[in-house]
Each structure stands twice: as C-alpha cells, then as structure tokens.
Design a protein around this motif. Structure first.
Motif, PDB file in Angstrom:
ATOM      1  N   THR A  73      30.215  46.844  37.287  1.00  0.00           N
ATOM      2  CA  THR A  73      31.433  45.850  38.295  1.00  0.00           C
ATOM      3  C   THR A  73      31.895  45.033  37.286  1.00  0.00           C
ATOM      4  N   ALA A  74      33.826  45.436  37.314  1.00  0.00           N
ATOM      5  CA  ALA A  74      34.419  44.797  36.577  1.00  0.00           C
ATOM      6  C   ALA A  74      35.946  45.081  37.185  1.00  0.00           C
ATOM      7  N   VAL A  75      36.983  44.575  36.948  1.00  0.00           N
ATOM      8  CA  VAL A  75      38.346  44.711  37.666  1.00  0.00           C
ATOM      9  C   VAL A  75      38.711  46.097  36.882  1.00  0.00           C
ATOM     10  N   ASP A  76      38.569  46.387  35.545  1.00  0.00           N
ATOM     11  CA  ASP A  76      39.242  47.761  34.691  1.00  0.00           C
ATOM     12  C   ASP A  76      37.964  47.216  33.317  1.00  0.00           C
ATOM     13  N   ASP A  77      38.581  49.077  32.971  1.00  0.00           N
ATOM     14  CA  ASP A  77      37.434  49.199  31.512  1.00  0.00           C
ATOM     15  C   ASP A  77      37.977  50.142  30.758  1.00  0.00           C
ATOM     16  N   PRO A  78      38.432  50.211  29.379  1.00  0.00           N
ATOM     17  CA  PRO A  78      39.116  51.509  28.684  1.00  0.00           C
ATOM     18  C   PRO A  78      38.087  52.865  28.948  1.00  0.00           C
ATOM     19  N   ARG A  79      36.575  52.627  28.784  1.00  0.00           N
ATOM     20  CA  ARG A  79      35.481  53.468  28.708  1.00  0.00           C
ATOM     21  C   ARG A  79      35.228  53.401  29.654  1.00  0.00           C
ATOM     22  N   GLU A  80      34.772  52.745  30.702  1.00  0.00           N
ATOM     23  CA  GLU A  80      33.783  52.924  31.942  1.00  0.00           C
ATOM     24  C   GLU A  80      34.303  53.067  33.795  1.00  0.00           C
ATOM     25  N   LYS A  81      33.695  54.161  34.469  1.00  0.00           N
ATOM     26  CA  LYS A  81      34.361  53.402  35.753  1.00  0.00           C
ATOM     27  C   LYS A  81      33.886  52.621  36.246  1.00  0.00           C
ATOM     28  N   THR A  82      34.841  51.940  37.041  1.00  0.00           N
ATOM     29  CA  THR A  82      34.874  50.611  37.477  1.00  0.00           C
ATOM     30  C   THR A  82      34.461  50.082  39.661  1.00  0.00           C
ATOM     31  N   LYS A  94      45.684  43.312  45.032  1.00  0.00           N
ATOM     32  CA  LYS A  94      46.167  42.189  44.519  1.00  0.00           C
ATOM     33  C   LYS A  94      44.830  41.258  44.131  1.00  0.00           C
ATOM     34  N   ASP A  95      45.001  40.837  43.051  1.00  0.00           N
ATOM     35  CA  ASP A  95      44.062  39.747  42.573  1.00  0.00           C
ATOM     36  C   ASP A  95      42.691  40.033  43.035  1.00  0.00           C
ATOM     37  N   LEU A  96      42.762  41.504  43.104  1.00  0.00           N
ATOM     38  CA  LEU A  96      41.300  41.322  44.382  1.00  0.00           C
ATOM     39  C   LEU A  96      39.882  40.679  42.853  1.00  0.00           C
ATOM     40  N   ALA A  97      38.691  41.025  42.550  1.00  0.00           N
ATOM     41  CA  ALA A  97      37.675  40.734  41.728  1.00  0.00           C
ATOM     42  C   ALA A  97      36.442  40.422  42.354  1.00  0.00           C
ATOM     43  N   PRO A  98      35.305  40.887  41.625  1.00  0.00           N
ATOM     44  CA  PRO A  98      33.798  40.748  42.234  1.00  0.00           C
ATOM     45  C   PRO A  98      33.451  39.402  42.202  1.00  0.00           C
ATOM     46  N   VAL A  99      32.815  39.274  42.948  1.00  0.00           N
ATOM     47  CA  VAL A  99      31.958  37.593  43.176  1.00  0.00           C
ATOM     48  C   VAL A  99      31.181  38.162  42.172  1.00  0.00           C
ATOM     49  N   GLY A 100      30.455  38.320  41.154  1.00  0.00           N
ATOM     50  CA  GLY A 100      29.524  37.867  39.759  1.00  0.00           C
ATOM     51  C   GLY A 100      29.228  39.161  39.970  1.00  0.00           C
ATOM     52  N   ARG A 101      28.018  40.320  39.820  1.00  0.00           N
ATOM     53  CA  ARG A 101      27.473  41.262  39.622  1.00  0.00           C
ATOM     54  C   ARG A 101      26.345  41.829  39.397  1.00  0.00           C
ATOM     55  N   LEU A 102      26.628  43.432  39.939  1.00  0.00           N
ATOM     56  CA  LEU A 102      25.719  44.491  39.443  1.00  0.00           C
ATOM     57  C   LEU A 102      25.199  45.209  38.896  1.00  0.00           C
ATOM     58  N   ASP A 103      24.165  45.576  38.284  1.00  0.00           N
ATOM     59  CA  ASP A 103      24.242  46.435  36.922  1.00  0.00           C
ATOM     60  C   ASP A 103      24.573  47.876  37.187  1.00  0.00           C
ATOM     61  N   LYS A 104      24.941  48.466  36.178  1.00  0.00           N
ATOM     62  CA  LYS A 104      25.292  49.712  36.022  1.00  0.00           C
ATOM     63  C   LYS A 104      24.730  50.727  36.822  1.00  0.00           C
ATOM     64  N   ASP A 105      23.244  50.733  37.612  1.00  0.00           N
ATOM     65  CA  ASP A 105      22.851  51.026  37.821  1.00  0.00           C
ATOM     66  C   ASP A 105      22.041  50.953  39.261  1.00  0.00           C
ATOM     67  N   THR A 106      22.309  49.984  39.470  1.00  0.00           N
ATOM     68  CA  THR A 106      22.087  49.046  40.810  1.00  0.00           C
ATOM     69  C   THR A 106      22.872  49.243  42.026  1.00  0.00           C
ATOM     70  N   GLU A 107      22.264  50.274  42.983  1.00  0.00           N
ATOM     71  CA  GLU A 107      23.259  49.758  43.969  1.00  0.00           C
ATOM     72  C   GLU A 107      23.584  48.899  44.680  1.00  0.00           C
ATOM     73  N   GLY A 108      24.046  48.144  46.277  1.00  0.00           N
ATOM     74  CA  GLY A 108      24.011  47.415  47.061  1.00  0.00           C
ATOM     75  C   GLY A 108      25.529  46.594  47.648  1.00  0.00           C
ATOM     76  N   LEU A 109      24.977  45.758  47.921  1.00  0.00           N
ATOM     77  CA  LEU A 109      26.437  44.998  48.416  1.00  0.00           C
ATOM     78  C   LEU A 109      27.001  44.145  47.292  1.00  0.00           C
ATOM     79  N   LEU A 110      27.972  44.362  47.407  1.00  0.00           N
ATOM     80  CA  LEU A 110      28.886  43.838  46.461  1.00  0.00           C
ATOM     81  C   LEU A 110      30.118  42.495  47.015  1.00  0.00           C
ATOM     82  N   LEU A 111      30.320  41.558  46.816  1.00  0.00           N
ATOM     83  CA  LEU A 111      31.757  40.701  47.842  1.00  0.00           C
ATOM     84  C   LEU A 111      32.961  41.074  46.554  1.00  0.00           C
TER      85      LEU A 111
END
Length: 226
Positions: A73-82, A94-111
């Motif tokens: 859960t990130a806007v960009d990362d040099p090593r990982e898929k976001t 444009k200017d879009l960002a996640p609200v909070g975070r979900l762990d890399k191995d967690t699925e589900g609802l992200l605003l």
C-alpha cells in the motif's frame, strides 16, 4: 477555468502534455474542436471530450479497490509492486493516495482518494472508523479467546480498544476494530495464542466489499463514505 488546467485536474496529463494534446486537435468543448489551452471552460456546464470521450471534472475523486495480495500500500516504490499498479487506465490517478494501509499479504477493501482532508479525517485517532476483517486462523478459536479480543488485548505495550469478534465456522472469524495499528489483526490473534493464515478486509466505515472481484475498482461518492 482554463482548458489546460481542467484537463490536468482530470488526470489527462501534465500541463505540458495537455498542451500537446490540445494542439493535436483531440479535445473538443461543446462539440467544437479547441486548439487553445487558454480556452475558458465552465466545469459544471460545458461538455469536454478527449478523443470523443467525455471528461467529467471532479475536484475530489474516491475509489475503492479490492486489493490483491502481493502489492504494498504505497503510491510508488523502487522495488515493490504497489496498489497503484493494480488500478485500470480509466482511474484518474492525479494526487491519488490510499487511505491507510493493508499489509502486502492482505487482500480486501482499500479506499483511495485525492481528498487530503478526508484522508486525514478518516485516519485521525479520534475518528475510530470501524474496519471489519475476515480472517482464517491456524487453529480453532475458543469463546474465551473471542471474549478477550472483544475486551481488548495487549499487542506489545498497547491495549486494543473493544472490538467485535464473531466466529463464522471452524478457524474462521470476523473481527471489527476501530484502530489501525501496524499488523494489528495479526498481533491480536497472536495475543490469544493463534495465528492469521489469510486476511481480507471486507468493510471500512460505510464502505463494503460485497461481491467485488479481486483487483476490481469502483468509483464511489463522498456520500457513500461519510
């Protein structure tokens, strides 16, 4: 509003890129091709098209994503898929960002939103937004342990707020929490000598995942959130 600003705000491209698009004759206002980036646009009344597709102006945009495991859960990362890599082309990024975070191995609802004030408000410790998770566990859970989760458990120097915990079937529960501490759900189950083997967030405040497919994105309105 100037046409180039309108198109930039809609996520079509940078101001420089948008000027080239306008020069190419790909943009029309009220069915008339426009060649000047300085053209004045009424964002509430005028019909703006890019390559014959209507471009609707919204100052703030809100999307829900059914996050796929393996993405951070990130806007960009040099090593990982976001999570931004999951979003389809039609999403205005444009200017879009996640609200909070979900762990890399967690699925589900992200605003995701470009509404910074809403993002801050929803994540404020004072907000206590309900977040419901579906969890599959390493072993079955007792009613006593469910009651501990409901009352609050120590996850490393922090006692969690009262939660809702309901057993669905053997090794499967729904857990609703009001905080968003790092690895909180996993740590809460570890606190009762169990382990999460699969985790999926199924609701965030008023928003619900329902029948959304993995990786699916849906645009929602502010009234769906607050």
């Amino acid at each position: 509003m100037r046409l180039d600003k309108y198109l930039t705000e809609c996520g079509i491209g940078s101001r420089k890129e948008v000027k080239k698009i306008i020069d190419s004759g790909a943009v029309s206002v009220n069915e008339k091709t426009v060649s000047s980036p300085k053209e004045n646009v009424n964002e509430e009344k005028d019909i703006v098209k890019y390559n014959e597709k209507i471009i609707k102006y919204k100052k703030f945009r809100y999307y829900i994503l059914n996050k796929i495991s393996g993405y951070i859960t990130a806007v960009d990362d040099p090593r990982e898929k976001t999570v931004m890599d999951i979003l389809p082309d039609w999403v205005i990024k444009k200017d879009l960002a996640p609200v909070g975070r979900l762990d890399k191995d967690t699925e589900g609802l992200l605003l995701l939103t470009n509404d910074g004030q809403l993002n801050h408000r929803l994540l404020s410790p004072k907000s206590h937004v309900d977040k419901t998770y579906y969890a599959e566990l390493e072993k079955d859970i007792s009613e006593d342990d469910l009651e501990k989760l409901r009352k609050g458990v120590d996850i490393g120097g922090y006692i969690t707020m009262p939660a809702e915990a309901k057993k669905i079937e053997e090794k499967k529960i729904h857990l609703t929490i009001k905080e968003g501490k790092f690895h909180q759900v996993k740590k809460m189950l570890e606190a009762v000598n169990n382990k999460v083997v699969y985790l999926k967030r199924i609701s965030f405040g008023k928003l619900e995942l329902k029948e959304m497919e993995l990786g699916e994105v849906k645009e929602v309105e502010i009234g769906d959130i607050e």
